[in-house]
Design an enzyme around this catalytic site. Structure first.
Site, PDB file in Angstrom:
ATOM      1  N   GLY A   1      13.080   2.004  25.801  1.00  0.00           N
ATOM      2  CA  GLY A   1      13.179   0.584  25.086  1.00  0.00           C
ATOM      3  C   GLY A   1      14.508   0.909  23.699  1.00  0.00           C
ATOM      4  O   GLY A   1      14.993   1.944  23.749  1.00  0.00           O
TER       5      GLY A   1
ATOM      6  N   ARG B   1       4.905  -1.272  19.624  1.00  0.00           N
ATOM      7  CA  ARG B   1       4.478  -1.200  18.176  1.00  0.00           C
ATOM      8  C   ARG B   1       3.004  -1.854  18.456  1.00  0.00           C
ATOM      9  O   ARG B   1       2.615  -2.852  19.173  1.00  0.00           O
ATOM     10  CB  ARG B   1       4.957  -2.173  17.205  1.00  0.00           C
ATOM     11  CG  ARG B   1       6.629  -1.685  17.206  1.00  0.00           C
ATOM     12  CD  ARG B   1       6.808  -0.414  16.418  1.00  0.00           C
ATOM     13  NE  ARG B   1       6.488  -0.887  15.056  1.00  0.00           N
ATOM     14  CZ  ARG B   1       6.708   0.324  13.916  1.00  0.00           C
ATOM     15  NH1 ARG B   1       6.955   1.422  14.315  1.00  0.00           N
ATOM     16  NH2 ARG B   1       6.345  -0.197  12.819  1.00  0.00           N
TER      17      ARG B   1
ATOM     18  N   LYS C   1       0.950  -1.420  -0.038  1.00  0.00           N
ATOM     19  CA  LYS C   1       0.122  -0.079  -0.162  1.00  0.00           C
ATOM     20  C   LYS C   1       1.006   1.181  -0.035  1.00  0.00           C
ATOM     21  O   LYS C   1       0.433   2.282  -0.166  1.00  0.00           O
ATOM     22  CB  LYS C   1      -1.019   0.038   1.086  1.00  0.00           C
ATOM     23  CG  LYS C   1      -0.289   0.230   2.564  1.00  0.00           C
ATOM     24  CD  LYS C   1      -1.394   0.294   3.559  1.00  0.00           C
ATOM     25  CE  LYS C   1      -0.809   0.161   4.997  1.00  0.00           C
ATOM     26  NZ  LYS C   1      -0.206   1.336   5.353  1.00  0.00           N
TER      27      LYS C   1
ATOM     28  N   GLY D   1       9.427   6.002  27.151  1.00  0.00           N
ATOM     29  CA  GLY D   1       9.888   4.780  26.759  1.00  0.00           C
ATOM     30  C   GLY D   1      11.448   4.568  26.649  1.00  0.00           C
ATOM     31  O   GLY D   1      11.817   5.384  25.643  1.00  0.00           O
TER      32      GLY D   1
ATOM     33  N   HIS E   1      44.993 -11.213  16.298  1.00  0.00           N
ATOM     34  CA  HIS E   1      45.518 -10.046  17.108  1.00  0.00           C
ATOM     35  C   HIS E   1      45.910  -8.947  16.401  1.00  0.00           C
ATOM     36  O   HIS E   1      46.372  -9.079  15.455  1.00  0.00           O
ATOM     37  CB  HIS E   1      46.701 -10.411  17.994  1.00  0.00           C
ATOM     38  CG  HIS E   1      46.911  -9.545  18.994  1.00  0.00           C
ATOM     39  ND1 HIS E   1      46.112  -9.050  20.166  1.00  0.00           N
ATOM     40  CD2 HIS E   1      48.220  -8.637  19.039  1.00  0.00           C
ATOM     41  CE1 HIS E   1      47.043  -8.144  20.895  1.00  0.00           C
ATOM     42  NE2 HIS E   1      48.051  -8.023  20.040  1.00  0.00           N
TER      43      HIS E   1
ATOM     44  N   LYS F   1      19.857   4.020  11.323  1.00  0.00           N
ATOM     45  CA  LYS F   1      21.119   3.644  11.297  1.00  0.00           C
ATOM     46  C   LYS F   1      22.020   4.855  10.318  1.00  0.00           C
ATOM     47  O   LYS F   1      23.065   5.177  10.558  1.00  0.00           O
ATOM     48  CB  LYS F   1      21.365   2.308  10.714  1.00  0.00           C
ATOM     49  CG  LYS F   1      21.581   1.486  11.883  1.00  0.00           C
ATOM     50  CD  LYS F   1      20.261   0.732  12.413  1.00  0.00           C
ATOM     51  CE  LYS F   1      19.932   1.279  13.802  1.00  0.00           C
ATOM     52  NZ  LYS F   1      18.561   0.889  13.934  1.00  0.00           N
TER      53      LYS F   1
ATOM     54  N   SER G   1       7.624   6.225  22.316  1.00  0.00           N
ATOM     55  CA  SER G   1       8.343   5.049  21.970  1.00  0.00           C
ATOM     56  C   SER G   1       8.149   3.961  22.856  1.00  0.00           C
ATOM     57  O   SER G   1       8.922   3.668  23.602  1.00  0.00           O
ATOM     58  CB  SER G   1       9.925   5.285  21.438  1.00  0.00           C
ATOM     59  OG  SER G   1      10.319   5.582  22.838  1.00  0.00           O
ATOM     60  N   ILE G   2       6.822   3.437  22.987  1.00  0.00           N
ATOM     61  CA  ILE G   2       6.425   2.585  23.797  1.00  0.00           C
ATOM     62  C   ILE G   2       6.018   1.271  23.383  1.00  0.00           C
ATOM     63  O   ILE G   2       5.472   0.248  24.033  1.00  0.00           O
ATOM     64  CB  ILE G   2       5.153   3.206  24.687  1.00  0.00           C
ATOM     65  CG1 ILE G   2       3.997   3.372  23.760  1.00  0.00           C
ATOM     66  CG2 ILE G   2       5.508   4.050  25.435  1.00  0.00           C
ATOM     67  CD1 ILE G   2       2.827   3.194  24.184  1.00  0.00           C
TER      68      ILE G   2
HETATM   69  P1  FAD Z   1       6.729  -3.892   7.879  1.00  0.00           P
HETATM   70  O1  FAD Z   1       8.306  -3.706   7.728  1.00  0.00           O
HETATM   71  O2  FAD Z   1       5.981  -3.160   8.785  1.00  0.00           O
HETATM   72  O3  FAD Z   1       6.323  -3.935   6.626  1.00  0.00           O
HETATM   73  C1  FAD Z   1       4.674  -4.218   6.478  1.00  0.00           C
HETATM   74  C2  FAD Z   1       4.493  -3.523   4.928  1.00  0.00           C
HETATM   75  O4  FAD Z   1       3.053  -4.029   4.674  1.00  0.00           O
HETATM   76  C3  FAD Z   1       4.401  -2.162   4.840  1.00  0.00           C
HETATM   77  O5  FAD Z   1       5.188  -1.745   3.925  1.00  0.00           O
HETATM   78  C4  FAD Z   1       3.066  -1.842   4.830  1.00  0.00           C
HETATM   79  O6  FAD Z   1       2.873  -0.472   4.043  1.00  0.00           O
HETATM   80  C5  FAD Z   1       2.390  -2.955   4.128  1.00  0.00           C
HETATM   81  N1  FAD Z   1       0.958  -3.187   4.603  1.00  0.00           N
HETATM   82  C6  FAD Z   1       0.302  -3.257   5.592  1.00  0.00           C
HETATM   83  N2  FAD Z   1      -0.860  -3.502   5.393  1.00  0.00           N
HETATM   84  C7  FAD Z   1      -1.029  -3.735   4.196  1.00  0.00           C
HETATM   85  C8  FAD Z   1      -2.313  -3.981   3.472  1.00  0.00           C
HETATM   86  N3  FAD Z   1      -3.418  -4.147   3.995  1.00  0.00           N
HETATM   87  N4  FAD Z   1      -2.148  -3.868   2.092  1.00  0.00           N
HETATM   88  C9  FAD Z   1      -0.892  -3.693   1.433  1.00  0.00           C
HETATM   89  N5  FAD Z   1       0.131  -3.444   2.179  1.00  0.00           N
HETATM   90  C10 FAD Z   1       0.133  -3.387   3.541  1.00  0.00           C
HETATM   91  N6  FAD Z   1      14.631  -4.017  13.449  1.00  0.00           N
HETATM   92  C11 FAD Z   1      15.890  -4.545  13.044  1.00  0.00           C
HETATM   93  O7  FAD Z   1      15.856  -5.744  13.191  1.00  0.00           O
HETATM   94  N7  FAD Z   1      16.842  -4.063  13.194  1.00  0.00           N
HETATM   95  C12 FAD Z   1      16.916  -2.319  13.674  1.00  0.00           C
HETATM   96  O8  FAD Z   1      17.778  -1.740  13.588  1.00  0.00           O
HETATM   97  C13 FAD Z   1      15.521  -1.978  13.796  1.00  0.00           C
HETATM   98  N8  FAD Z   1      15.368  -0.574  13.952  1.00  0.00           N
HETATM   99  C14 FAD Z   1      14.120  -0.015  14.012  1.00  0.00           C
HETATM  100  C15 FAD Z   1      14.159   1.294  14.270  1.00  0.00           C
HETATM  101  C16 FAD Z   1      12.746   1.839  14.318  1.00  0.00           C
HETATM  102  C17 FAD Z   1      12.619   3.361  14.350  1.00  0.00           C
HETATM  103  C18 FAD Z   1      11.503   0.963  13.933  1.00  0.00           C
HETATM  104  C19 FAD Z   1      10.371   1.590  13.948  1.00  0.00           C
HETATM  105  C20 FAD Z   1      11.687  -0.369  13.857  1.00  0.00           C
HETATM  106  C21 FAD Z   1      12.942  -0.758  13.816  1.00  0.00           C
HETATM  107  N9  FAD Z   1      13.157  -2.265  13.763  1.00  0.00           N
HETATM  108  C22 FAD Z   1      14.459  -2.819  13.682  1.00  0.00           C
HETATM  109  C23 FAD Z   1      11.938  -3.334  13.623  1.00  0.00           C
HETATM  110  C24 FAD Z   1      11.928  -3.527  11.996  1.00  0.00           C
HETATM  111  O9  FAD Z   1      11.756  -2.417  11.030  1.00  0.00           O
HETATM  112  C25 FAD Z   1      10.599  -4.709  11.988  1.00  0.00           C
HETATM  113  O10 FAD Z   1      10.708  -5.607  12.875  1.00  0.00           O
HETATM  114  C26 FAD Z   1      10.489  -4.783  10.675  1.00  0.00           C
HETATM  115  O11 FAD Z   1      10.224  -3.869   9.551  1.00  0.00           O
HETATM  116  C27 FAD Z   1       9.142  -5.807  10.206  1.00  0.00           C
HETATM  117  O12 FAD Z   1       8.951  -6.298   9.170  1.00  0.00           O
HETATM  118  P2  FAD Z   1       7.410  -6.763   8.511  1.00  0.00           P
HETATM  119  O13 FAD Z   1       7.861  -6.922   7.047  1.00  0.00           O
HETATM  120  O14 FAD Z   1       6.858  -7.487   9.350  1.00  0.00           O
HETATM  121  O15 FAD Z   1       6.799  -4.980   8.617  1.00  0.00           O
END
Ligand code: FAD
Length: 469
Positions: free
Chosen positions: A183, A270, A37, A181, A442, A53, A267-268
């Site tokens: 975390g 997701r 989306k 938060g 080393h 990063k 930041s509490i």
């Molecule tokens: P997402 O990355 O959230 O992707 C889901 C996708 O689905 C999105 O693009 C969304 O637009 C799409 N979508 C949702 N609903 C629909 C729908 N109904 N139809 C079509 N599309 C849809 N993790 C790490 O491992 N290392 C890190 O350093 C790290 N840093 C982070 C820093 C921040 C600030 C945040 C917020 C998160 C961080 N994370 C990190 C966590 C990581 O970003 C998530 O765990 C990861 O992105 C999850 O992947 P995902 O594919 O499950 O979901």
């Protein structure tokens, strides 16, 4: 192979869970569509891992430049340029998003831009700018991720109140910031903005910062944050917002204090992104918080519908999402894979970094597991001293009976890289003696892991033996 006009697999969501799943399905010969989306790359690439990063890399460079004189180098006129920092961040994310688009195309995956839901017949309905489109499919993989959780105490339409997504889009560096938060996400933002000159107060409801980390790590991190000028208040939260202004916010704390700042970052945690998917109609079980239930094969309660990533809960990290997505992809294309979680490295990109994997010392004690906890300090390591980054330690958690490595916590330089040596050792079922017997170059940072392993057997060369009575 699917019938004409039908897909073998439709993946919903193009984040680190969804796009690798789509590619793996295509690699296994499936006809695949991916519905997204917003932007491919999801939270990770656009609003999470990568942009934070990129900002941290700028902040670290500034911090190093400020320390340059200690290394005999004079640098004058160090001045952060936020617009340029943001532009670099955007370039990094755009490059990666472009790379994913190319990969999807090269793998013959049809990308559909739109909001997806699941029909009762278990096809996918995509609402696109060009109208509704039904994608008929044999299998579905849901990878819709998560969004920042909000607190009812705050009105998020006010300019001073931010989620992590808002904080990444700031057009200037705020003078002062309250972070609710402490975390992983809150701590990373605290590092970025404190280096850029923001005055920070961090509030934590629990009795320590980084409450899910090993207590020794959290304690040392608190002391380094304090040295960096970050004011951390534990067992404290915001009870009431006293005033919203165009240029700030005034809040009342549970301690009775009042606090003002230009911005406030919540930041509490997701919230799971399953609303609007029509899971119930398709027979997919979702709990009251929106988390989709899956088994070890990443299959939901509806046959042929899989889910992965943040939306299934558990460990909300990009690499977990990817591995879950690959398991789902194998199974959606006739394979027989199961997801294992006992070796999942987790990193916090603060200064210094934290890397952890497996069991920590606190949990071992809580669960009554008989372990040896062995440590080595970076203060005794040549490479760390030469780098001027001699703060922190390696802590190995070792099964007292079998000597197998059960976990590790590393706080210090390149902890996010170092942790993978222990992750690999755990994956291979290695003992601490195996690590100790592996020759390490080393001077190098991984020597700290070898020394911690040697220390478990009373053989560390650079640790003084206990004093004789
Ligand atoms: P997402 O990355 O959230 O992707 C889901 C996708 O689905 C999105 O693009 C969304 O637009 C799409 N979508 C949702 N609903 C629909 C729908 N109904 N139809 C079509 N599309 C849809 N993790 C790490 O491992 N290392 C890190 O350093 C790290 N840093 C982070 C820093 C921040 C600030 C945040 C917020 C998160 C961080 N994370 C990190 C966590 C990581 O970003 C998530 O765990 C990861 O992105 C999850 O992947 P995902 O594919 O499950 O979901």
């Amino acid at each position: 192979m699917a019938e004409e006009g039908k897909f073998d697999v439709v993946v919903i969501g193009g984040g680190p869970g969804g796009y690798p799943a789509a590619i793996r399905c295509a690699q296994r010969g499936a006809k695949v569509a991916l519905v997204e989306k917003d932007k491919v790359g999801g939270t990770c690439l656009n609003w999470g891992c990568i942009p934070t990063k990129a900002l941290l890399a700028s902040a670290e460079l500034i911090a190093h430049a400020r320390e340059a004189e200690k290394f005999g180098v004079k640098i004058t006129g160090i001045e952060p340029d936020w617009t340029a920092i943001q532009a670099r961040k955007q370039k990094v994310t755009d490059t990666l998003v472009g790379g994913i688009l190319q990969l999807l195309k090269a793998n013959g995956i049809e990308l559909v831009n739109g909001f997806a839901s699941i029909t009762p017949e278990k096809n996918v309905l995509a609402k696109t700018d060009g109208g509704d489109r039904v994608l008929e499919t044999d299998k579905i993989i849901i990878a819709t991720g998560s969004d920042p959780a909000e607190l009812p105490t705050f009105d998020f339409s006010q300019p001073a109140v931010m989620t992590s997504t808002d904080a990444l889009a700031l057009d200037h560096v705020p003078k002062s910031l309250i972070i609710v938060g402490s975390g992983v996400i809150g701590s990373e933002f605290a590092c970025i903005f404190s280096t850029l000159g923001t005055e920070i107060v961090m509030l934590e409801l629990m009795d320590r910062m980084l409450p899910t980390e090993d207590s020794r790590v959290a304690k040392q991190m608190r002391s380094t944050f304090r040295k960096q000028g970050i004011d951390i208040r534990t067992e404290t939260t915001v009870t009431e917002v006293l005033e919203y202004r165009e240029d700030g916010i005034k809040v009342k704390l549970s301690s009775g204090d009042e606090l003002e700042a230009e911005k406030l970052l919540v930041s509490i945690g997701r919230k799971f992104n399953s609303a609007g998917l029509c899971c119930e109609e398709a027979g997919i079980e979702v709990d009251e918080r929106g988390r989709i239930d899956v088994d070890q094969a990443m299959e939901t309660s509806a046959d042929g519908v899989y889910a992965c990533g943040d939306v299934v809960g558990g460990i909300l990290l990009a690499h977990t999402a990817t591995f879950e997505g690959l398991v789902a992809a194998e199974n959606a294309t006739g394979g027989n894979a199961t997801m294992q979680y006992h070796v999942v490295p987790a990193c916090i990109f603060t200064t210094p970094e934290i890397g952890s994997v497996g069991l920590n010392a606190d949990k071992a004690a809580e669960q009554g597991i008989d372990v040896t906890v062995s440590r080595f300090s970076f203060g005794a390591l040549g490479k760390a001293l030469a780098m001027g980054e001699d703060y922190g330690f390696v802590q190995l958690v070792i099964d007292a009976k079998t000597d197998r490595v059960l976990g590790a916590q590393i706080m210090g330089p390149h902890a996010s890289d170092l942790i993978h040596e222990v992750a690999m050792a755990m994956h291979m079922g290695a003992t601490s003696e195996d690590i100790a017997n592996t020759i390490h170059a080393h001077p190098s940072l991984p020597e700290a892991i070898m020394e911690a392993a040697e220390a478990a057997h009373g053989k560390a060369i650079h640790v003084a033996p206990p004093k004789k009575k």
